[in-house]
Design a protein around this motif. Sequence first.
Motif, mmCIF file in Angstrom:
data_model
loop_
_atom_site.group_PDB
_atom_site.id
_atom_site.type_symbol
_atom_site.label_atom_id
_atom_site.label_comp_id
_atom_site.label_asym_id
_atom_site.label_seq_id
_atom_site.Cartn_x
_atom_site.Cartn_y
_atom_site.Cartn_z
ATOM 1 N N GLU A 32 52.880 26.242 -26.406
ATOM 2 C CA GLU A 32 51.542 26.189 -26.150
ATOM 3 C C GLU A 32 50.575 25.693 -27.482
ATOM 4 O O GLU A 32 50.853 26.371 -28.560
ATOM 5 C CB GLU A 32 50.941 27.636 -25.912
ATOM 6 C CG GLU A 32 51.586 28.058 -24.602
ATOM 7 C CD GLU A 32 51.192 29.486 -24.093
ATOM 8 O OE1 GLU A 32 50.526 30.176 -24.970
ATOM 9 O OE2 GLU A 32 51.826 29.863 -23.088
ATOM 10 N N THR A 69 58.690 31.069 -26.372
ATOM 11 C CA THR A 69 57.456 30.531 -26.259
ATOM 12 C C THR A 69 56.948 30.275 -27.911
ATOM 13 O O THR A 69 56.907 31.097 -28.797
ATOM 14 C CB THR A 69 56.522 31.463 -25.609
ATOM 15 O OG1 THR A 69 56.834 31.686 -24.317
ATOM 16 C CG2 THR A 69 55.064 30.912 -25.421
ATOM 17 N N HIS A 102 53.938 29.170 -29.881
ATOM 18 C CA HIS A 102 52.154 29.182 -29.993
ATOM 19 C C HIS A 102 52.049 28.374 -31.386
ATOM 20 O O HIS A 102 52.437 28.797 -32.156
ATOM 21 C CB HIS A 102 51.699 30.527 -30.029
ATOM 22 C CG HIS A 102 52.100 31.363 -28.909
ATOM 23 N ND1 HIS A 102 51.356 31.078 -27.715
ATOM 24 C CD2 HIS A 102 52.702 32.346 -28.644
ATOM 25 C CE1 HIS A 102 51.790 31.997 -26.596
ATOM 26 N NE2 HIS A 102 52.587 32.845 -27.251
#
Length: 105
Positions: A4, A42, A44
């Motif tokens: 992300e 994940t 970021h």
Amino acid sequence: MITETAFQDVAEIAKAEFTQYLERKLPRITKLFTHFPADSLTLHAHVQHFRHHDAFEVRLHLSSPLKSDCASVAVSHLLDKALDVAFDKLESQVVRALERLKERS
């Protein structure tokens, strides 16, 4: 790995270059987590351009199945250099966290 990315005051050309450069660097982290599911990671990334100083700040935060998340921040006048420094810091934190996990086992 889920990635992300958020940008603040960054030109469109720099966004595309950053995204491509980040994709080339991701295997360095993913190879450390071969024993975890790929969708459990994940990354970021937050990129901010400071116009007054003509500098970029790159913040990386990795959420993983490890007990603690890893994060790093780097500031540089060059976007690629800021990403390199932040990614190196993040990678060293991941390596240390994995070593601590092995010691506890």
